[in-house]
Every structure is written in C-alpha cells, then in structure tokens.
Design an enzyme around this catalytic site. Structure first.
Site, PDB file in Angstrom:
ATOM      1  N   TYR A 195      47.153  46.495  55.189  1.00 23.00           N
ATOM      2  CA  TYR A 195      46.751  45.635  54.063  1.00 23.00           C
ATOM      3  C   TYR A 195      46.584  46.488  52.795  1.00 23.00           C
ATOM      4  O   TYR A 195      45.882  47.509  52.798  1.00 23.00           O
ATOM      5  CB  TYR A 195      45.436  44.899  54.386  1.00 23.00           C
ATOM      6  CG  TYR A 195      44.926  44.162  53.175  1.00 23.00           C
ATOM      7  CD1 TYR A 195      45.613  43.060  52.678  1.00 23.00           C
ATOM      8  CD2 TYR A 195      43.801  44.599  52.481  1.00 23.00           C
ATOM      9  CE1 TYR A 195      45.183  42.412  51.527  1.00 23.00           C
ATOM     10  CE2 TYR A 195      43.359  43.953  51.334  1.00 23.00           C
ATOM     11  CZ  TYR A 195      44.056  42.864  50.858  1.00 23.00           C
ATOM     12  OH  TYR A 195      43.640  42.234  49.715  1.00 23.00           O
TER      13      TYR A 195
ATOM     14  N   GLY B  57      44.917  46.490  50.072  1.00 21.68           N
ATOM     15  CA  GLY B  57      43.597  46.896  49.561  1.00 21.68           C
ATOM     16  C   GLY B  57      43.045  48.112  50.296  1.00 21.68           C
ATOM     17  O   GLY B  57      42.178  48.824  49.780  1.00 21.68           O
TER      18      GLY B  57
ATOM     19  N   LYS C 138      42.106  50.192  44.884  1.00 18.03           N
ATOM     20  CA  LYS C 138      40.654  50.290  44.948  1.00 18.03           C
ATOM     21  C   LYS C 138      40.183  51.663  45.453  1.00 18.03           C
ATOM     22  O   LYS C 138      39.030  52.041  45.267  1.00 18.03           O
ATOM     23  CB  LYS C 138      40.079  49.164  45.814  1.00 18.03           C
ATOM     24  CG  LYS C 138      40.343  47.785  45.234  1.00 18.03           C
ATOM     25  CD  LYS C 138      39.911  47.740  43.807  1.00 18.03           C
ATOM     26  CE  LYS C 138      39.856  46.380  43.138  1.00 18.03           C
ATOM     27  NZ  LYS C 138      40.774  45.333  43.473  1.00 18.03           N
TER      28      LYS C 138
ATOM     29  N   SER D  95      36.235  38.823  43.237  1.00 22.85           N
ATOM     30  CA  SER D  95      37.445  38.208  43.788  1.00 22.85           C
ATOM     31  C   SER D  95      37.255  36.701  43.923  1.00 22.85           C
ATOM     32  O   SER D  95      36.176  36.234  44.299  1.00 22.85           O
ATOM     33  CB  SER D  95      37.744  38.764  45.184  1.00 22.85           C
ATOM     34  OG  SER D  95      37.875  40.140  45.132  1.00 22.85           O
TER      35      SER D  95
ATOM     36  N   CYS E 295      37.267  34.311  41.634  1.00 23.44           N
ATOM     37  CA  CYS E 295      36.464  33.609  40.620  1.00 23.44           C
ATOM     38  C   CYS E 295      37.264  33.340  39.353  1.00 23.44           C
ATOM     39  O   CYS E 295      36.697  33.156  38.284  1.00 23.44           O
ATOM     40  CB  CYS E 295      35.212  34.409  40.287  1.00 23.44           C
ATOM     41  SG  CYS E 295      34.040  34.480  41.627  1.00 23.44           S
TER      42      CYS E 295
ATOM     43  N   LYS F  95      39.640  35.390  37.863  1.00 24.06           N
ATOM     44  CA  LYS F  95      39.921  36.530  36.986  1.00 24.06           C
ATOM     45  C   LYS F  95      41.411  36.618  36.624  1.00 24.06           C
ATOM     46  O   LYS F  95      41.772  36.686  35.442  1.00 24.06           O
ATOM     47  CB  LYS F  95      39.481  37.798  37.724  1.00 24.06           C
ATOM     48  CG  LYS F  95      39.662  39.091  36.997  1.00 24.06           C
ATOM     49  CD  LYS F  95      38.959  40.173  37.814  1.00 24.06           C
ATOM     50  CE  LYS F  95      39.378  41.564  37.478  1.00 24.06           C
ATOM     51  NZ  LYS F  95      39.499  42.394  38.694  1.00 24.06           N
TER      52      LYS F  95
ATOM     53  N   SER G 296      43.763  34.305  36.961  1.00 24.41           N
ATOM     54  CA  SER G 296      44.298  33.132  36.244  1.00 24.41           C
ATOM     55  C   SER G 296      43.809  33.111  34.802  1.00 24.41           C
ATOM     56  O   SER G 296      44.509  32.615  33.919  1.00 24.41           O
ATOM     57  CB  SER G 296      43.993  31.836  36.974  1.00 24.41           C
ATOM     58  OG  SER G 296      42.623  31.680  37.128  1.00 24.41           O
TER      59      SER G 296
ATOM     60  N   ASP H 265      43.286  43.622  36.835  1.00 24.85           N
ATOM     61  CA  ASP H 265      42.372  44.124  37.872  1.00 24.85           C
ATOM     62  C   ASP H 265      41.538  45.346  37.494  1.00 24.85           C
ATOM     63  O   ASP H 265      40.352  45.361  37.756  1.00 24.85           O
ATOM     64  CB  ASP H 265      43.165  44.416  39.155  1.00 24.85           C
ATOM     65  CG  ASP H 265      42.290  44.411  40.406  1.00 24.85           C
ATOM     66  OD1 ASP H 265      41.283  43.682  40.425  1.00 24.85           O
ATOM     67  OD2 ASP H 265      42.608  45.142  41.357  1.00 24.85           O
TER      68      ASP H 265
ATOM     69  N   ARG I 274      30.772  33.018  40.298  1.00 24.61           N
ATOM     70  CA  ARG I 274      30.746  31.664  40.851  1.00 24.61           C
ATOM     71  C   ARG I 274      29.294  31.247  40.953  1.00 24.61           C
ATOM     72  O   ARG I 274      28.557  31.754  41.795  1.00 24.61           O
ATOM     73  CB  ARG I 274      31.422  31.699  42.217  1.00 24.61           C
ATOM     74  CG  ARG I 274      31.742  30.369  42.818  1.00 24.61           C
ATOM     75  CD  ARG I 274      32.508  30.575  44.103  1.00 24.61           C
ATOM     76  NE  ARG I 274      33.911  30.874  43.858  1.00 24.61           N
ATOM     77  CZ  ARG I 274      34.889  29.969  43.864  1.00 24.61           C
ATOM     78  NH1 ARG I 274      34.609  28.704  44.108  1.00 24.61           N
ATOM     79  NH2 ARG I 274      36.134  30.319  43.641  1.00 24.61           N
TER      80      ARG I 274
END
Ligand code: SPV
Ligand code: MN
Length: 626
Positions: A221, A223, A230, A271, A273, A275, A277, A290, A419
C-alpha cells in the site's frame, strides 16, 4: 568512501548501471546502494536516471510482471494491494530511538538496535528473485532552496512508477547538488503470493531519524511504501524543526477574486474531510493536495508542493461532485487506479462513481460478485473505501501555472478543516495568528466516519491534521508554528472551515458545493474587501455578503434562516470542545504557555457572552465589525 563497495558494485552491476551510479560522483550513494544490495540480494539492479527510456522501462515492467494491469483507456492501469494491506499501518510504523526516548504520545517507537536487527532480518535476501530499483527524486521543485533529494530503493515497479507520477525527477538534481544531503528509503514487498505481499503480519515501517532512512517491508500500500509521501514527511518535520521552516500536511491552491486576481492558500484537513476536492475546485487552481513545505523570505511566507501528482481517494468521485477530476480520470493519460473494481472489458468502477456496477469483476479480494463475504462474514464492497487513483497534476485542467516555481508561492492564508457535526461554523477567520494556531490548528478535531474506523462520529484529536506524522514533540511543533509569524509583518491569515455541520436531526446544514462560497469569502478577506463580525471564536461573514456570494458563485438563493442556523454561536459545544482540548494539553509536557493563555481567553469570551446571549447566539447579537 568504503572502497569495498565500489569494487563490489563494479562487479555486481552491469557496466551500464554502474556507470549511472558512478556519474553521481557521490560516495555516500555508492555505499548506501552497495549495503542494501548485499543485504537484500537482488537478482539484478536497475538504476533509474531522469531519462525517458529509464522511466519507460519502469512503466513497462510494472505491467509485464503483473504488478499493474492495463485498463481500457490508453495509459490507465490498475494495481491491487493485498486484502489486508489497504491503508497506512499506524501500529507497525515505529521510530527507532535510543535510551527509551519518546518522540511524542502519538508516535510508536522502538529501541534502535533491536529495530534495526529486526528490519534487517526481514530485508535479508528479500529480493532474491527480483530486480532492485534505485530511483532518485526531488521533494519539491527542481533547483529550489525548498527541495530535498531522495533515493528510493525498492523491489516494486508499482512503487517506482507511482513515485515517478507523484514526484519530480531527482537524478540530475542530486548530481548537481552533492553537498545538500538527501532522504533514503528502502522498501521490499517481501515474498509475494498472487502478486501481493504474503507475510503481511510481518509488515514493518521503521523510521531512523538519526540517519534520515526509512525502511518498509512486507507491504505494498502506497502510504506504507512510497517513501517520499508520508515517510518523507516525518523526516521533513524533524528537519524543518531544526532549520526553522514548516513541513505540513497541507494542500496548496490559488483562489481568485471576482476580477480573477489570485492569491495562494494552504489547507490542512484530516483524510476524508474534503481536502483534495477543495484543492481541485474548478474555477480555482491547484498546486498540490497533500504536502507543502513553507518558508519565510523577505518578510513573506512562501510554499511549494512537495509533489507533482495526486494519490487521491476515488470513492464518491463523480461528474457532479468533482467535475475536473472526473474528466481527467476518463481521459487518456498516465493514471494508476488502485483497489477499484475492474470488469471483463477492463473498465474501472468504484463506490460513488454513479455508474451501474457490473455483476462480477476483479477487485482487491480477487473475483468479486455482489454479496461476496470475507472469512469474517463481512460483505466485501465492490471497491475498497480507500481505493485510490494516482495522477500527475498536469493531467488536471485547472493545474496552476506556477506549480514548479522554485521560489515557491506567496501564501496569504492557512485553512484548517475537520469533520465537525455540532460545534464550529462553516467558515471563520481567527482573531490573530496566535489565536488561529492554537484554536483552529492545534485544537483541530475530526469525527471518524463509518467508512474508516468502525464506530461513527467519534471525535479524534488531530492538531494541524499532522498528528500521524509528527516526528518531534507536539509542544515543539506548536512552538514552531507560533514562531513562524515572527519577522512577517502580515503573516498568513488563519481560517477554519467545517463542511460537516448538522442540525439536531443529523441532516447536513450545507451542500457539498457550498465550500466554493466559503473559499471566496476567505479570498475576499485577504484584501479586506469584505467586513466580518467579531464573535468570541473568530470573525464570521455578514449575511448580505454570503447571500451575494451564493448568488454569484452558485446561482443559489441563500436564506436568512440558513445563515442563522449555520452561523449561530453554539456556546455549550464550544465550551465542551475547550474542555476536551485543555484536558489533552494539560497532560502533555513542553506545551507553550501561549496555548493555555489563548484557550482560556476564548473560554472567558464564551462565558461572558453566554451571560447576555444564552447558549445559542445568533450573529446579530455581535455588533463588533472588523
Ligand atoms: C492520507 O491518508 O492523508 C493520504 C494517503 O494522503 S497516504 O499516502 O496513505 O497517507
Ligand atoms: Mn494525506
């Protein structure tokens, strides 16, 4: 340089690959590569320069060894991570420390010697049947004081391919700046079964801050494996702390006023929330979604996007919500889709695409059909909730012209989002830099969604949306943020946004597109084209200004009733938030005094106005204009 590595490399590598390495003229790189060839024992080694042929080789191999599969549109591929390898693994991610040192309460650590022994054991002979890739990138624009070189060693063509889409090339950059130092990443997917990491229970991501190296093994993955994302952010936060700049989990975008005059903003949201878009809203311009590096120069704040692409969540991306992106995802060009559903004709599908799902296909669980369950009896969705797309920013029609500006972009505002169903208003400006850093950034909380963490609606403390990546004590990080304004006559203005406010029945008080209006209001506050109302928690919009913006931006009527419901001050909820945040900080050491001072001043303001205004106070109660 250790001569033995040079001789070893000369013997092990083909003349062509050795030549690429030696042209860098950097003994540290030869030692680094030599050490990990000896440890990982690859079948062969490929050194990737910035040349088109080398990049093309990575792309082709990713497909020919089945790490990626071609889709029906030219340039599109799909990659699958293992069934249990679909997100960042926080518990397996650890800092290597000595003498029981604690990085901060939110970071896992491990004694360095034991950690190195373990990770080296897992990496030993991990590349036996595979080719090792040695890749060079630049974190940030080419030829820029902001940027940091990076070397990635990996046995995954998918990882190398993703990095080529996401980061600027770094071979020439490192060759030309040999004195600058660089970050190092070593990754092996480990043993594979059906193209995915087999020993997932031995997945490890270990960060050695003392050497600027991150190791990652038995995972695919991105990430956990794309070192420059990250993993590099963690190294960069430490470096920024030493050197007095900021490494942030932030988008960078341009927002226009009515006449098309653009100003730049950074935004930090956890993540899922909104960002990405927000950063790519049509009509505005995207620089990055990011990670940003932010520095001061001549009394102003400048930021660069560390990346040149997006690794974004695909769930709910459709024509209506994200027109710019949806168009790009349906156009020919280089895109890697991951963990989506693919039908027999190689069309991609995902949750929220607003398209008819096929009755069968291939997804992260293998052959998929509606109603398929896993061995725990859980229904397997057609695409994973964290399924993603990897695309270059240049593939978006609203990419900013200054994406690669080595001097960075003058940032006029920082926006913090989370959120939050019941406490903060949809948009608000902080009263001052310190107030914003403490009450908007360091007090950020966000509710979990059913989509991520099982239980819905649990508030999670996430200062600056950066808590997962903090490689230094939280108090020091907050201090760095507070201090950033020194020497800036007009520091960036600080704003909060909340796209998720609900009424007492749980219904959202705003539409998805309303964020366009909040951004315009933020933009117009920069040159004080609009006035605002001073409240105890910050500066909020006047009704008339929003009514006019809703009409101009969204051709929508905005009622006074909606305004009152969205912008009334919710005193009990705000006081409860202050209580939660104070309790967290009271237990931490090394927290700057400013923090407690700012928080208690806000508490006092709230209590004062409750005396005259009650628990829920409409905006008209507050007379102070600014
Ligand atoms: C995030 O989760 O914030 C991401 C994706 O941007 S990851 O690369 O997994 O961090
Ligand atoms: Mn992120």
């Amino acid at each position: 340089m250790d001569k033995t590595y040079e001789d070893f490399l000369k013997e092990f590598l083909s003349a062509k690959e050795f030549n690429k390495l030696s042209k860098l003229n950097n003994p540290e790189i030869l030692s680094f590569v030599g050490e990990y060839i000896k440890l990982c024992e690859p079948k062969s080694v490929f050194v990737c320069t910035d040349s088109c042929q080398d990049k093309e080789y990575i792309r082709r191999q990713a497909v020919s060894i089945n790490e990626e599969k071609e889709l029906c549109v030219k340039g599109h591929t799909v990659h699958f991570d293992g069934y249990n390898d679909q997100g960042r693994d926080k518990s397996a991610t650890r800092y290597l420390v000595t003498g029981g040192q604690k990085i901060n309460r939110y970071a896992n650590s491990l004694e360095r010697e034991a950690g190195l022994k373990e990770i080296r054991g897992l990496l030993r002979a991990s590349m036996k049947q595979k080719e090792m890739l040695v890749c060079f990138f630049s974190l940030g624009p080419i030829n820029s004081d902001f940027s940091i070189g990076a070397i990635q060693i990996t046995d995954s063509f998918y990882v190398a391919h993703s990095e080529d889409i996401l980061y600027r090339p770094g071979y020439e950059e490192i060759k030309n700046n040999s004195r600058k130092g660089f970050f190092k990443f070593v990754h092996s997917a480990g043993k594979l079964e059906g193209n995915v990491s087999k020993d997932i229970e031995k997945r490890r991501v270990y960060i050695d801050l003392s050497q600027d190296i991150v190791y990652s093994v038995n995972t695919q993955y991105a990430g956990n494996t794309v070192g420059l994302k990250k993993l590099a952010l963690r190294l960069a936060i430490q470096k920024a702390g030493k050197e007095g700049w900021l490494a942030e989990h932030m988008f960078l975008m341009g927002i226009n006023d009515d006449k098309g005059k653009k100003e730049y903003f950074c935004g930090a949201y956890p993540s899922m929330c909104g960002k990405t878009s927000t950063a790519m809203l049509s009509g505005e311009s995207i620089v990055g979604d990011d990670i940003a590096y932010i520095r001061k120069n001549n009394g102003k704040a400048y930021a660069v996007n560390v990346e040149r692409g997006i690794f974004g969540i695909i769930k709910d991306v459709n024509e209506k919500n994200d027109a710019v992106l949806f168009n790009a995802l349906n156009s020919p060009g280089e895109i890697i889709f991951s963990n989506i559903l693919v039908d027999k004709d190689n069309h991609p599908f995902w949750i929220g695409k607003n398209d008819d799902l096929p009755h069968k296909g291939i997804n992260f669980s293998g052959h998929w059909f509606p109603g398929k369950t896993d061995n725990q009896g859980q229904e397997i969705p057609p695409s994973h909730k964290n399924a993603r797309y990897t695309i270059g920013l240049k593939g978006l029609e609203n990419v900013d012209d200054s994406l690669d500006d080595p001097g960075g972009l003058n940032v006029r505002g920082f926006i913090y989002g989370g959120r939050d169903s019941d406490t903060s208003v949809p948009v608000e400006e902080a009263l001052s830099w310190n107030h914003g850093i403490i009450l908007k950034a360091a007090s950020l909380e966000s509710e979990t969604t059913a989509a991520t963490l099982g239980q819905e609606g649990v508030r999670v403390f996430n200062p600056m949306s950066n808590v997962d990546f903090l490689s230094i004590p939280l108090g020091k990080y907050i201090e760095m943020n507070l201090n950033f304004s020194s020497g800036l006559p007009n520091p960036p203005l600080i704003f909060s946004v909340n796209y998720f406010l609900r009424d007492s029945q749980g219904k959202f008080l705003n539409d998805i597109q309303d964020k366009r209006v909040w951004l315009k209001w933020i933009r117009l506050r920069i040159d004080r084209s609009l006035k605002a109302i001073t409240t105890p928690t910050g500066l909020i919009p006047f009704y008339g200004d929003l009514k006019s913006l809703f009409s101009r931006v969204l051709s929508k009527d905005y009622s006074f009733r909606d305004y009152k419901r969205q912008f009334s001050l919710r005193v009990p909820e705000n006081l409860a938030k202050i209580e939660r945040i104070t309790n967290i900080y009271r237990e931490l050491e090394g927290i700057p005094e400013t923090l407690l001072r700012e928080i208690s001043a806000q508490r006092q303001r709230l209590e004062e106005c409750r005396k005259a205004g009650g628990d829920y106070i409409e905006p008209s109660f507050f007379s102070g204009e600014k």
